[in-house]
Design a protein around this motif. Structure first.
Motif, PDB file in Angstrom:
ATOM      1  N   MET A   1     -13.474  -4.791  17.453  1.00 48.36           N
ATOM      2  CA  MET A   1     -12.270  -4.134  16.948  1.00 48.36           C
ATOM      3  C   MET A   1     -12.547  -2.678  16.587  1.00 48.36           C
ATOM      4  O   MET A   1     -11.687  -1.820  16.796  1.00 48.36           O
ATOM      5  CB  MET A   1     -11.712  -4.889  15.743  1.00 48.36           C
TER       6      MET A   1
ATOM      7  N   LEU B   1     -14.400   2.544   8.362  1.00 46.23           N
ATOM      8  CA  LEU B   1     -13.804   1.240   8.049  1.00 46.23           C
ATOM      9  C   LEU B   1     -14.175   0.812   6.634  1.00 46.23           C
ATOM     10  O   LEU B   1     -13.318   0.372   5.869  1.00 46.23           O
ATOM     11  CB  LEU B   1     -14.242   0.183   9.065  1.00 46.23           C
TER      12      LEU B   1
ATOM     13  N   LEU C   1      -7.522  -2.502  10.538  1.00 43.35           N
ATOM     14  CA  LEU C   1      -7.752  -2.604  11.982  1.00 43.35           C
ATOM     15  C   LEU C   1      -6.499  -3.035  12.755  1.00 43.35           C
ATOM     16  O   LEU C   1      -6.540  -3.114  13.978  1.00 43.35           O
ATOM     17  CB  LEU C   1      -8.901  -3.578  12.259  1.00 43.35           C
ATOM     18  N   GLU C   2      -5.423  -3.321  12.005  1.00 47.35           N
ATOM     19  CA  GLU C   2      -4.165  -3.768  12.618  1.00 47.35           C
ATOM     20  C   GLU C   2      -4.412  -4.929  13.574  1.00 47.35           C
ATOM     21  O   GLU C   2      -4.137  -4.860  14.773  1.00 47.35           O
ATOM     22  CB  GLU C   2      -3.463  -2.611  13.324  1.00 47.35           C
ATOM     23  N   CYS C   3      -4.963  -6.016  13.013  1.00 47.43           N
ATOM     24  CA  CYS C   3      -5.290  -7.183  13.812  1.00 47.43           C
ATOM     25  C   CYS C   3      -5.085  -8.450  13.000  1.00 47.43           C
ATOM     26  O   CYS C   3      -4.715  -8.394  11.837  1.00 47.43           O
ATOM     27  CB  CYS C   3      -6.738  -7.092  14.314  1.00 47.43           C
TER      28      CYS C   3
ATOM     29  N   ARG D   1     -12.381  -0.811  19.819  1.00 49.53           N
ATOM     30  CA  ARG D   1     -10.995  -0.683  20.295  1.00 49.53           C
ATOM     31  C   ARG D   1     -10.216   0.359  19.498  1.00 49.53           C
ATOM     32  O   ARG D   1      -9.349   1.027  20.037  1.00 49.53           O
ATOM     33  CB  ARG D   1     -10.283  -2.029  20.195  1.00 49.53           C
ATOM     34  N   ARG D   2     -10.517   0.465  18.215  1.00 50.75           N
ATOM     35  CA  ARG D   2      -9.793   1.403  17.340  1.00 50.75           C
ATOM     36  C   ARG D   2     -10.487   2.766  17.269  1.00 50.75           C
ATOM     37  O   ARG D   2     -10.032   3.663  16.578  1.00 50.75           O
ATOM     38  CB  ARG D   2      -9.659   0.832  15.923  1.00 50.75           C
ATOM     39  N   LYS D   3     -11.652   2.877  17.954  1.00 54.39           N
ATOM     40  CA  LYS D   3     -12.441   4.114  17.937  1.00 54.39           C
ATOM     41  C   LYS D   3     -12.704   4.562  16.497  1.00 54.39           C
ATOM     42  O   LYS D   3     -12.466   5.705  16.121  1.00 54.39           O
ATOM     43  CB  LYS D   3     -11.745   5.208  18.741  1.00 54.39           C
ATOM     44  N   MET D   4     -13.208   3.614  15.714  1.00 54.93           N
ATOM     45  CA  MET D   4     -13.456   3.838  14.292  1.00 54.93           C
ATOM     46  C   MET D   4     -14.929   3.564  14.002  1.00 54.93           C
ATOM     47  O   MET D   4     -15.529   2.666  14.591  1.00 54.93           O
ATOM     48  CB  MET D   4     -12.563   2.895  13.470  1.00 54.93           C
TER      49      MET D   4
END
Length: 91
Positions: free
Chosen positions: A10, A21, A55-57, A13-16
């Motif tokens: 994740m 985080l 993470l919007e998941c 995918r979020r480029k974080m």
């Protein structure tokens, strides 16, 4: 351990970054690393909820169950058998 942690997926995918985080969730980077690397024994629902929010998941995007490999749980050759009654079938 049969629970796999996919926080790194994740994050990619979020480029974080892990540091970003951790800051946004409100935990230390060290504690996030323990969780991310699958070494945590537990996770608070509040932490899981914060991870999902940032993470919007969904929790299932971060955690999944994998069957244990029987080879990982077998005793090494020559090891003494377990004497724990809980290890006995039917106990």
């Amino acid at each position: 351990m049969p629970i796999a942690v996919d926080i790194d997926v994740m994050l990619a995918r979020r480029k974080m970054s892990v540091g970003e985080l951790a800051e946004r969730v409100g935990i230390t980077p060290a504690n996030l690393a323990v969780l991310k690397n699958g070494r945590a024994k537990a996770v608070r629902f509040t932490t899981l909820a914060a991870l999902c929010e940032v993470l919007e998941c969904q929790p299932g995007d971060l955690l999944r169950w994998e069957p244990e490999d029987p080879a990982d749980t077998e005793a090494p050759p020559g090891a003494a058998p377990s004497e724990d009654p809980a290890d006995t079938v039917g106990a």
